[in-house]
Design a protein around this motif. Structure first.
Motif, PDB file in Angstrom:
ATOM      1  N   GLN A   1       0.724  -0.949   0.102  1.00  0.00           N
ATOM      2  CA  GLN A   1      -0.136  -0.001   0.091  1.00  0.00           C
ATOM      3  C   GLN A   1       1.023   1.166  -0.061  1.00  0.00           C
TER       4      GLN A   1
ATOM      5  N   TRP B   1       0.606   4.345  -2.568  1.00  0.00           N
ATOM      6  CA  TRP B   1       0.279   5.797  -2.160  1.00  0.00           C
ATOM      7  C   TRP B   1       1.444   6.526  -2.570  1.00  0.00           C
TER       8      TRP B   1
ATOM      9  N   GLU C   1      -7.194   4.695  -6.688  1.00  0.00           N
ATOM     10  CA  GLU C   1      -7.615   5.509  -5.466  1.00  0.00           C
ATOM     11  C   GLU C   1      -6.616   6.811  -5.267  1.00  0.00           C
TER      12      GLU C   1
END
Ligand SMILES: *Cc1c(COP(=O)(O)O)cnc(C)c1O
Length: 389
Positions: free
Chosen positions: A205, A209, A234
């Motif tokens: 993750q 990100w 996202e």
């Protein structure tokens, strides 16, 4: 003039940066990947992800811990403001607890007492390189089903006694540990950060990100024979480290053991030189901790004015710094939601009485003796006769 710190940078870092610049690939790429591997090996972590600085590292670690708007995170006010700010970036509320006077670190009993049903995580700090009491904090976090994030900004090369073995900070002992490579820390890349974690899915993750959650990284597309279109499933961030920084960091890592050994020698010499200054408190290591001595921080006697003492030393050519700040006293925290468990008196006293002395590899014995002598004189000049007698 004796400075407070001097970064250990020389031709080796300059050549590493130059090599990358001439290679044609200058941002997050092969050097970042190598730096991550070597850093992970150094602290014995299963995963390490490089980012732009420690503040962004803390932000990502808290997001991975599931910290969202309205949640609470238990931490200290007595830290660089980045610690508390990273909680606010998540829309969460910092809950400040006081520190232990001997180590400047979070008091685990207070941390446990501050936990409510809104608490999502504990963010502990290894302040100025001194390991905090992880042996107490890890079971507290487990007992309450909370994630434990370590702000290890200053703690590269510090060690803790863990089940009878000395282990480096960053293994990590909590869920994730965040490091800084700002020039005030032992390993510097100008700016830069690293997150180590025990969780494979967190590491994955972090990698998404830090690069706007891009589905296929540029390094992969670059080396592919097929045309690939990436997507952005996202909301992510630009928290990348450059390959130029990583190449500098790799050279710094090689020097780290020597830097830590030298700082430990200088710190212990300070402690003997200052042992008999009346009322002055020199820093101590708990028997389960080995500090990298990112800062050597003394506490002045109550009779001494901090600013006046620092000014006297500056007039004699010695640069010092005030003790660590308290975030809750800053205007940026006047209106913001935060709360504290009881008073933060020990934190405030630490800020008002602690003074950081010069410490860097080339600091000579003569300079160290001069600093100790001048500090002694400055303290004695402000000490009432009955105490100095
Ligand atoms: C330096 C520091 C930070 C911030 O690190 P950056 O890399 O400058 O973002 C965070 N926490 C602590 C305790 C620090 O000392």
């Amino acid at each position: 003039m004796i400075p407070i710190i001097k970064p250990s940078l020389d031709e080796r870092e300059a050549e590493a940066a130059s090599r990358v610049i001439l290679s044609g690939w200058i941002t997050q790429g092969p050097e970042v990947a190598s730096f991550e591997r070597e850093f992970a090996e150094m602290v014995a972590a299963p995963h390490a992800c490089a980012v732009s600085n420690c503040t962004t590292a803390l932000h990502l670690a808290l997001l991975a811990a599931g910290v969202h708007a309205g949640d609470e995170v238990v931490t200290v006010s007595h830290s660089y403001i980045a610690t508390a700010n990273s909680i606010r970036y998540c829309g969460a509320v910092p809950v400040f607890v006081d520190i232990e006077p001997a180590t400047f670190n979070i008091d685990p009993h207070l941390a446990e007492a501050a936990i409510t049903d809104k608490t999502r995580a504990i963010l502990c700090v290894h302040q100025v390189g001194m390991p905090c009491d992880l042996a107490s904090l890890v079971p507290i976090a487990e007992r309450h089903g909370l994630h434990l994030i370590e702000d290890a900004a200053c703690a590269a090369g510090s060690e803790i006694l863990w089940n009878g073995q000395w282990e480096r900070i960053g293994k990590p002992h909590g869920d994730a540990a965040c490091f800084s490579f700002h020039p005030r820390k032992l390993v510097s890349t100008g700016d830069g950060g690293m997150i180590t974690t025990r969780h494979k899915d967190w590491d994955k993750q972090f990698r998404l990100w830090r690069q706007h959650a891009m589905s296929v990284p540029d390094t992969v597309r670059h080396s592919s024979n097929e045309v690939i279109f990436e997507t952005y499933p996202e909301l992510g961030f630009n928290y990348r480290m450059t390959d130029i920084q990583a190449a500098v960091g790799r050279e710094q890592l090689k020097k780290l053991p020597g830097i830590v050994a030298r700082r430990r020698e200088l710190a212990s010499r300070y402690s003997s030189l200052l042992a008999d200054v009346p009322g002055l408190i020199t820093p101590v290591e708990p028997e389960w901790a080995r500090s990298n001595w990112q800062s050597y921080c003394v506490r002045l006697p109550k009779s001494c004015d901090q600013k006046q003492t620092m000014q006297t030393l500056l007039d004699r050519g010695i640069s010092t710094r005030r003790g660590i700040m308290c975030a809750h006293r800053e205007p940026a925290y006047r209106q913001q939601p935060w709360r504290s468990l009881g008073s933060l008196r020990v934190s405030e006293q630490a800020q008002e009485t602690a003074t950081i002395l010069p410490l860097y590899n080339e600091l000579s014995l003569a300079d160290q003796e001069y600093i100790a002598e001048q500090l002694r004189a400055a303290v004695l000049a402000q000490t009432p006769c009955e105490v100095s007698a």
